[in-house]
Design a protein around this motif. Structure first.
Motif, PDB file in Angstrom:
ATOM      1  N   ARG A 212      -8.255   0.490  -9.573  1.00 18.34           N
ATOM      2  CA  ARG A 212      -9.040   1.302 -10.487  1.00 18.34           C
ATOM      3  C   ARG A 212     -10.523   0.969 -10.321  1.00 18.34           C
ATOM      4  O   ARG A 212     -10.897  -0.187 -10.164  1.00 18.34           O
ATOM      5  N   ASP A 213     -11.336   1.991 -10.397  1.00 17.30           N
ATOM      6  CA  ASP A 213     -12.779   1.816 -10.257  1.00 17.30           C
ATOM      7  C   ASP A 213     -13.347   1.229 -11.544  1.00 17.30           C
ATOM      8  O   ASP A 213     -13.050   1.704 -12.645  1.00 17.30           O
ATOM      9  N   ASN A 214     -14.177   0.219 -11.403  1.00 17.36           N
ATOM     10  CA  ASN A 214     -14.750  -0.457 -12.562  1.00 17.36           C
ATOM     11  C   ASN A 214     -15.991   0.236 -13.089  1.00 17.36           C
ATOM     12  O   ASN A 214     -16.475  -0.090 -14.176  1.00 17.36           O
ATOM     13  N   VAL A 215     -16.508   1.225 -12.343  1.00 17.30           N
ATOM     14  CA  VAL A 215     -17.767   1.861 -12.726  1.00 17.30           C
ATOM     15  C   VAL A 215     -17.558   3.314 -13.136  1.00 17.30           C
ATOM     16  O   VAL A 215     -17.976   3.745 -14.211  1.00 17.30           O
ATOM     17  N   VAL A 216     -16.877   4.096 -12.288  1.00 16.79           N
ATOM     18  CA  VAL A 216     -16.693   5.524 -12.536  1.00 16.79           C
ATOM     19  C   VAL A 216     -15.487   5.736 -13.447  1.00 16.79           C
ATOM     20  O   VAL A 216     -14.358   5.389 -13.094  1.00 16.79           O
ATOM     21  N   THR A 217     -15.701   6.298 -14.627  1.00 15.99           N
ATOM     22  CA  THR A 217     -14.605   6.542 -15.561  1.00 15.99           C
ATOM     23  C   THR A 217     -13.836   7.799 -15.168  1.00 15.99           C
ATOM     24  O   THR A 217     -14.398   8.757 -14.637  1.00 15.99           O
ATOM     25  N   ASN A 218     -12.542   7.778 -15.446  1.00 14.81           N
ATOM     26  CA  ASN A 218     -11.646   8.917 -15.175  1.00 14.81           C
ATOM     27  C   ASN A 218     -11.574   9.290 -13.694  1.00 14.81           C
ATOM     28  O   ASN A 218     -11.162  10.401 -13.352  1.00 14.81           O
ATOM     29  N   ALA A 219     -11.980   8.389 -12.830  1.00 10.69           N
ATOM     30  CA  ALA A 219     -11.872   8.655 -11.394  1.00 10.69           C
ATOM     31  C   ALA A 219     -10.436   8.420 -10.941  1.00 10.69           C
ATOM     32  O   ALA A 219      -9.706   7.604 -11.511  1.00 10.69           O
ATOM     33  N   ALA A 220     -10.016   9.154  -9.900  1.00  7.59           N
ATOM     34  CA  ALA A 220      -8.695   8.908  -9.328  1.00  7.59           C
ATOM     35  C   ALA A 220      -8.638   7.492  -8.769  1.00  7.59           C
ATOM     36  O   ALA A 220      -9.612   7.001  -8.187  1.00  7.59           O
ATOM     37  N   ASP A 221      -7.514   6.815  -8.972  1.00  3.75           N
ATOM     38  CA  ASP A 221      -7.357   5.486  -8.396  1.00  3.75           C
ATOM     39  C   ASP A 221      -7.407   5.568  -6.869  1.00  3.75           C
ATOM     40  O   ASP A 221      -7.147   6.618  -6.276  1.00  3.75           O
ATOM     41  N   SER A 222      -7.736   4.458  -6.248  1.00  2.00           N
ATOM     42  CA  SER A 222      -7.833   4.410  -4.793  1.00  2.00           C
ATOM     43  C   SER A 222      -6.760   3.509  -4.211  1.00  2.00           C
ATOM     44  O   SER A 222      -6.199   2.651  -4.899  1.00  2.00           O
ATOM     45  N   LEU A 223      -6.456   3.715  -2.937  1.00  2.00           N
ATOM     46  CA  LEU A 223      -5.524   2.862  -2.210  1.00  2.00           C
ATOM     47  C   LEU A 223      -6.310   1.958  -1.275  1.00  2.00           C
ATOM     48  O   LEU A 223      -7.257   2.397  -0.610  1.00  2.00           O
ATOM     49  N   TRP A 224      -5.893   0.693  -1.209  1.00  2.00           N
ATOM     50  CA  TRP A 224      -6.500  -0.285  -0.329  1.00  2.00           C
ATOM     51  C   TRP A 224      -5.405  -1.014   0.442  1.00  2.00           C
ATOM     52  O   TRP A 224      -4.315  -1.236  -0.076  1.00  2.00           O
ATOM     53  N   LEU A 225      -5.713  -1.374   1.673  1.00  2.00           N
ATOM     54  CA  LEU A 225      -4.822  -2.211   2.481  1.00  2.00           C
ATOM     55  C   LEU A 225      -5.453  -3.589   2.650  1.00  2.00           C
ATOM     56  O   LEU A 225      -6.636  -3.710   3.003  1.00  2.00           O
ATOM     57  N   LEU A 226      -4.666  -4.618   2.379  1.00  2.00           N
ATOM     58  CA  LEU A 226      -5.061  -5.976   2.717  1.00  2.00           C
ATOM     59  C   LEU A 226      -4.364  -6.325   4.026  1.00  2.00           C
ATOM     60  O   LEU A 226      -3.144  -6.483   4.078  1.00  2.00           O
ATOM     61  N   HIS A 227      -5.128  -6.392   5.106  1.00  2.00           N
ATOM     62  CA  HIS A 227      -4.585  -6.794   6.405  1.00  2.00           C
ATOM     63  C   HIS A 227      -4.542  -8.318   6.478  1.00  2.00           C
ATOM     64  O   HIS A 227      -5.541  -8.985   6.191  1.00  2.00           O
ATOM     65  N   MET A 228      -3.396  -8.861   6.877  1.00  2.00           N
ATOM     66  CA  MET A 228      -3.257 -10.315   7.033  1.00  2.00           C
ATOM     67  C   MET A 228      -3.084 -10.633   8.512  1.00  2.00           C
ATOM     68  O   MET A 228      -2.206 -10.085   9.186  1.00  2.00           O
ATOM     69  N   ASN A 229      -3.940 -11.514   9.024  1.00  2.00           N
ATOM     70  CA  ASN A 229      -3.919 -11.862  10.438  1.00  2.00           C
ATOM     71  C   ASN A 229      -4.301 -13.324  10.591  1.00  2.00           C
ATOM     72  O   ASN A 229      -5.403 -13.733  10.208  1.00  2.00           O
ATOM     73  N   ASN A 230      -3.367 -14.125  11.131  1.00  2.00           N
ATOM     74  CA  ASN A 230      -3.611 -15.561  11.345  1.00  2.00           C
ATOM     75  C   ASN A 230      -4.093 -16.249  10.068  1.00  2.00           C
ATOM     76  O   ASN A 230      -5.040 -17.028  10.079  1.00  2.00           O
ATOM     77  N   ARG A 231      -3.441 -15.894   8.952  1.00  2.00           N
ATOM     78  CA  ARG A 231      -3.694 -16.476   7.640  1.00  2.00           C
ATOM     79  C   ARG A 231      -5.118 -16.231   7.144  1.00  2.00           C
ATOM     80  O   ARG A 231      -5.696 -17.050   6.411  1.00  2.00           O
ATOM     81  N   THR A 232      -5.676 -15.125   7.558  1.00  2.00           N
ATOM     82  CA  THR A 232      -6.918 -14.642   6.980  1.00  2.00           C
ATOM     83  C   THR A 232      -6.683 -13.206   6.522  1.00  2.00           C
ATOM     84  O   THR A 232      -5.807 -12.516   7.049  1.00  2.00           O
ATOM     85  N   GLY A 233      -7.450 -12.772   5.538  1.00  2.00           N
ATOM     86  CA  GLY A 233      -7.241 -11.443   4.987  1.00  2.00           C
ATOM     87  C   GLY A 233      -8.510 -10.614   4.972  1.00  2.00           C
ATOM     88  O   GLY A 233      -9.613 -11.144   4.810  1.00  2.00           O
ATOM     89  N   SER A 234      -8.360  -9.311   5.164  1.00  2.00           N
ATOM     90  CA  SER A 234      -9.500  -8.394   5.096  1.00  2.00           C
ATOM     91  C   SER A 234      -9.042  -7.101   4.440  1.00  2.00           C
ATOM     92  O   SER A 234      -7.926  -6.628   4.667  1.00  2.00           O
ATOM     93  N   TRP A 235      -9.910  -6.511   3.620  1.00  2.00           N
ATOM     94  CA  TRP A 235      -9.599  -5.310   2.866  1.00  2.00           C
ATOM     95  C   TRP A 235     -10.174  -4.067   3.556  1.00  2.00           C
ATOM     96  O   TRP A 235     -11.250  -4.118   4.132  1.00  2.00           O
ATOM     97  N   VAL A 236      -9.445  -2.950   3.444  1.00  2.00           N
ATOM     98  CA  VAL A 236      -9.967  -1.677   3.909  1.00  2.00           C
ATOM     99  C   VAL A 236      -9.504  -0.593   2.944  1.00  2.00           C
ATOM    100  O   VAL A 236      -8.352  -0.568   2.520  1.00  2.00           O
ATOM    101  N   ARG A 237     -10.421   0.278   2.556  1.00  2.00           N
ATOM    102  CA  ARG A 237     -10.101   1.365   1.620  1.00  2.00           C
ATOM    103  C   ARG A 237      -9.461   2.523   2.368  1.00  2.00           C
ATOM    104  O   ARG A 237      -9.919   2.904   3.442  1.00  2.00           O
ATOM    105  N   CYS A 238      -8.387   3.107   1.780  1.00  2.00           N
ATOM    106  CA  CYS A 238      -7.641   4.189   2.435  1.00  2.00           C
ATOM    107  C   CYS A 238      -7.908   5.565   1.824  1.00  2.00           C
ATOM    108  O   CYS A 238      -7.366   6.561   2.321  1.00  2.00           O
TER     109      CYS A 238
END
Length: 388
Positions: A212-238
């Motif tokens: 859920r967006d912390n700034v824009v009210t009534n906005a559609a929720d977003s999907l995010w992927l947390l990629h895990m690689n060699n025990r490190t993580g990175s986020w990307v918005r879908c």
């Protein structure tokens, strides 16, 4: 057909098969499909069903190419205390067949008993078996190549005053296995994230979340992927969930099916979406042919239901199965290539299970006395959406 009316009710078990050799297109949801001779789908048929227990006693093989069914008649597992949410099985075919042990609510007793020597009961490590009494529901899935379970909190509430993190825990099934932790900061600007699906290990895997967006009210929720690689993580918005009423969380639990690198999902009666989990910049795609099938199933299904009927999705590494009730409320399972073509279907009721080819021609029909008409398909990742 079982439906879910709450986020905390389990969804139908998800399925596996070897049906087609597929060349995946890395940026879309419609790969080239090459038929393979003699494909089969493994299933379990629920028998001796009562209000509190049943046997998933018979292994059922559905040969799509030959339009035939074969039942083993051999008991596999016995499931007890199913009053709380239906308790779907989480299992994978093979030798031995893997089945995840589950525990009762509120008894906390083991609910699944192996009835065959060809079963391996997967018992998650202590701490991954059930949620603590203080709350804090979580999700878990199995990693075959590591013989380990991975656990992620079901919800993470972001804080505006301090850094918020998501912790992913991986631990082997073998006695004495040490847990491994991956802690990743949550992207700024998000009010809360809800875990929807997970697959793979902390060395090579992913977690899909709704945020859920912390700034824009009534906005559609977003999907995010947390990629895990060699025990490190990175986020990307879908992308956002505007095509799904703005969220996958309310009313009904979404249904997921992973087909190779593609993750399909649906919620209520809206659309079937798709995300390629391996591309650098993934986005939510809506495969036209598959959604045309969904619209047809909705028109041909029950019209007097009290609430929206949701399709249920399942898969193997190569194919998608879309389940939806017929006009009489009996479940029908459509085996679909990823271009949206129906290759065959399976109809189940309280007396029989029947196969049909792509043109609707009837094939095998097996009498199933003592069955409520429920078929349990394998679970590709042994993913469990919420652990009580």
């Amino acid at each position: 057909m079982k439906t879910t009316t709450s986020r905390f009710r389990p969804v139908m078990a998800i399925f596996t098969s070897i049906l087609l050799a597929v060349v995946l297109v890395p940026t879309g949801c419609a790969p080239k499909v090459v038929p393979v001779e003699g494909p089969q789908i493994s299933m379990m048929l629920e028998t001796n069903f009562t209000s509190s227990e049943y046997d998933a006693g018979s292994l059922l093989l559905w040969n799509i190419g030959q339009n035939t069914l074969h039942i083993s008649g051999t008991s596999v597992v016995h499931v007890s205390e199913i009053d709380y949410g239906g308790l779907p099985l989480f299992w994978q075919p093979g030798s031995p067949v893997r089945v995840v042990q589950q525990w009762g609510i509120p008894s906390k007793k083991a609910l699944i008993t192996a009835t065959s020597k060809d079963i391996r009961m997967l018992v998650p490590p202590v701490g991954m078996q059930s949620a603590p009494t203080t709350g804090g529901l979580f999700t878990r899935w199995y990693v075959p190549e590591k013989d380990a379970f991975v656990v992620v909190p079901l919800e993470v509430s972001a804080s505006s005053s301090q850094k918020t993190v998501m912790t992913v825990t991986e631990q082997g099934v073998a006695s004495g296995s040490k847990s491994q932790l991956l802690t990743v900061p949550v992207p700024s600007g998000l009010a809360q994230i809800d875990v929807l699906y997970g697959s793979g290990s902390t060395s090579n895997g992913f977690v899909l979340v709704e945020a859920r967006d912390n700034v824009v009210t009534n906005a559609a929720d977003s999907l995010w992927l947390l990629h895990m690689n060699n025990r490190t993580g990175s986020w990307v918005r879908c992308g956002n969930l505007s095509a799904f009423g703005g969220s996958l969380i309310p009313d009904q639990s979404p249904s997921f099916a992973r087909v190779g690198t593609l993750l399909y999902f649906t919620h209520s009666h809206t659309k079937i979406g798709c995300i390629d989990t391996t591309v650098v910049s993934p986005s939510v795609m809506l495969p036209e042919e598959i959604n045309t099938l969904l619209v047809r199933l909705f028109k041909e299904g029950p019209q007097n239901a009290e609430g929206p009927l949701q399709a249920q999705l399942a898969s193997s590494s190569d194919t998608l199965i879309v389940s939806y009730p017929d006009v009489h409320g009996n479940p029908v399972y459509y085996d679909v290539d990823i271009s949206g073509t129906v290759l065959g279907s399976l109809r189940a009721d309280k007396t029989s299970v029947t196969s049909f080819d792509a043109n609707g021609k009837q094939g095998s029909s097996l009498k199933t006395p003592g069955s409520p008409g429920y078929v349990s398909f394998p679970s590709y990742d042994l993913f469990q959406g919420n652990i009580f």
